[in-house]
Design an enzyme around this catalytic site. Structure first.
Site, PDB file in Angstrom:
ATOM      1  N   HIS A  34      -8.853  -3.842  -2.924  1.00 22.58           N
ATOM      2  CA  HIS A  34      -7.642  -3.119  -2.126  1.00 22.58           C
ATOM      3  C   HIS A  34      -8.113  -1.897  -2.020  1.00 22.58           C
ATOM      4  O   HIS A  34      -8.384  -1.315  -0.918  1.00 22.58           O
ATOM      5  CB  HIS A  34      -6.337  -2.966  -2.443  1.00 22.58           C
ATOM      6  CG  HIS A  34      -5.497  -2.523  -1.770  1.00 22.58           C
ATOM      7  ND1 HIS A  34      -4.206  -2.784  -1.351  1.00 22.58           N
ATOM      8  CD2 HIS A  34      -5.255  -0.989  -2.258  1.00 22.58           C
ATOM      9  CE1 HIS A  34      -3.242  -2.207  -0.779  1.00 22.58           C
ATOM     10  NE2 HIS A  34      -4.235  -0.937  -1.393  1.00 22.58           N
ATOM     11  N   GLU A  35      -8.675  -0.817  -2.951  1.00 19.94           N
ATOM     12  CA  GLU A  35      -9.884  -0.102  -2.796  1.00 19.94           C
ATOM     13  C   GLU A  35     -10.632   0.034  -1.487  1.00 19.94           C
ATOM     14  O   GLU A  35     -10.479   0.710  -1.023  1.00 19.94           O
ATOM     15  CB  GLU A  35      -9.298   1.190  -4.244  1.00 19.94           C
ATOM     16  CG  GLU A  35      -7.805   1.905  -5.143  1.00 19.94           C
ATOM     17  CD  GLU A  35      -6.721   1.646  -3.469  1.00 19.94           C
ATOM     18  OE1 GLU A  35      -7.469   2.547  -2.552  1.00 19.94           O
ATOM     19  OE2 GLU A  35      -5.773   1.522  -4.159  1.00 19.94           O
ATOM     20  N   CYS A  46       0.765  -0.992  -0.523  1.00 18.65           N
ATOM     21  CA  CYS A  46      -0.152   0.265   0.280  1.00 18.65           C
ATOM     22  C   CYS A  46       1.145   1.023   0.270  1.00 18.65           C
ATOM     23  O   CYS A  46       1.643   1.303   1.064  1.00 18.65           O
ATOM     24  CB  CYS A  46      -1.042  -0.238   1.578  1.00 18.65           C
ATOM     25  SG  CYS A  46      -1.916   1.600   1.269  1.00 18.65           S
ATOM     26  N   HIS A  79     -10.274  -0.183   1.809  1.00 16.33           N
ATOM     27  CA  HIS A  79      -9.478   1.267   2.263  1.00 16.33           C
ATOM     28  C   HIS A  79     -10.766   2.104   2.735  1.00 16.33           C
ATOM     29  O   HIS A  79     -11.461   2.921   3.844  1.00 16.33           O
ATOM     30  CB  HIS A  79      -9.244   2.268   0.865  1.00 16.33           C
ATOM     31  CG  HIS A  79      -7.554   1.799   1.265  1.00 16.33           C
ATOM     32  ND1 HIS A  79      -6.426   2.259   2.916  1.00 16.33           N
ATOM     33  CD2 HIS A  79      -6.650   0.906   0.390  1.00 16.33           C
ATOM     34  CE1 HIS A  79      -5.599   1.783   1.556  1.00 16.33           C
ATOM     35  NE2 HIS A  79      -5.529   1.275   1.033  1.00 16.33           N
TER      36      HIS A  79
HETATM   37 ZN    ZN Z   1      -3.644   0.865   0.187  1.00 15.64          ZN
END
Ligand code: ZN
Length: 137
Positions: A127-128, A85, A131
């Protein structure tokens, strides 16, 4: 406009709020920032530029995408991989991702869409999307 990357873990662990039509310009800044860091980054969530709204942007040549309020509604074919990240530097973490996903989101006109993504694009979206829920790999 390129914005500075937030690396504060506590801030990044907070959940983001639903985006509205008024947040459309944030998506553009987010994409500008992803492009700026293209040597090390293919996607960002808005909290990575300090804005806690459910917006993500991807730049995976030739594909560029901004998604508002993305929701992964279907996932298939799990696999394990390692990810880094931008907010955490060089740390690699092992995660479970899905090879094929279906996502509901609003596009740059804030129109509701549903689309299927596979492989690397799907991985970056997952992944996003993490977040947005305050999950950092
Ligand atoms: Zn990230």
């Amino acid at each position: 406009m390129v914005r500075p990357i937030v690396k504060d873990r506590l801030f990044l662990s907070l959940k983001s709020e639903e985006a509205t039509k008024e947040d459309l310009p944030i998506g553009k800044d987010l994409l500008d920032t992803v492009r700026h860091y293209s040597d090390c980054c293919v996607g960002l969530a808005a909290n990575s530029i300090g804005i806690r709204k459910r917006i993500i942007a991807l730049s995976l040549h030739p594909l560029e995408l901004i998604m508002y309020n993305p929701v992964i509604v279907k996932k298939e074919k799990p696999y394990t991989t390692t990810e880094k990240c931008l907010s955490l530097g060089e740390t690699e973490t092992t995660v479970t991702r899905y090879e094929t996903i279906e996502v509901e989101f609003r596009d740059t006109s804030f129109v509701k869409r549903r689309a299927e993504f596979v492989k690397l694009v799907a991985e970056v979206i997952q992944h996003e999307a993490d977040h947005l829920d305050g999950i950092v790999v």
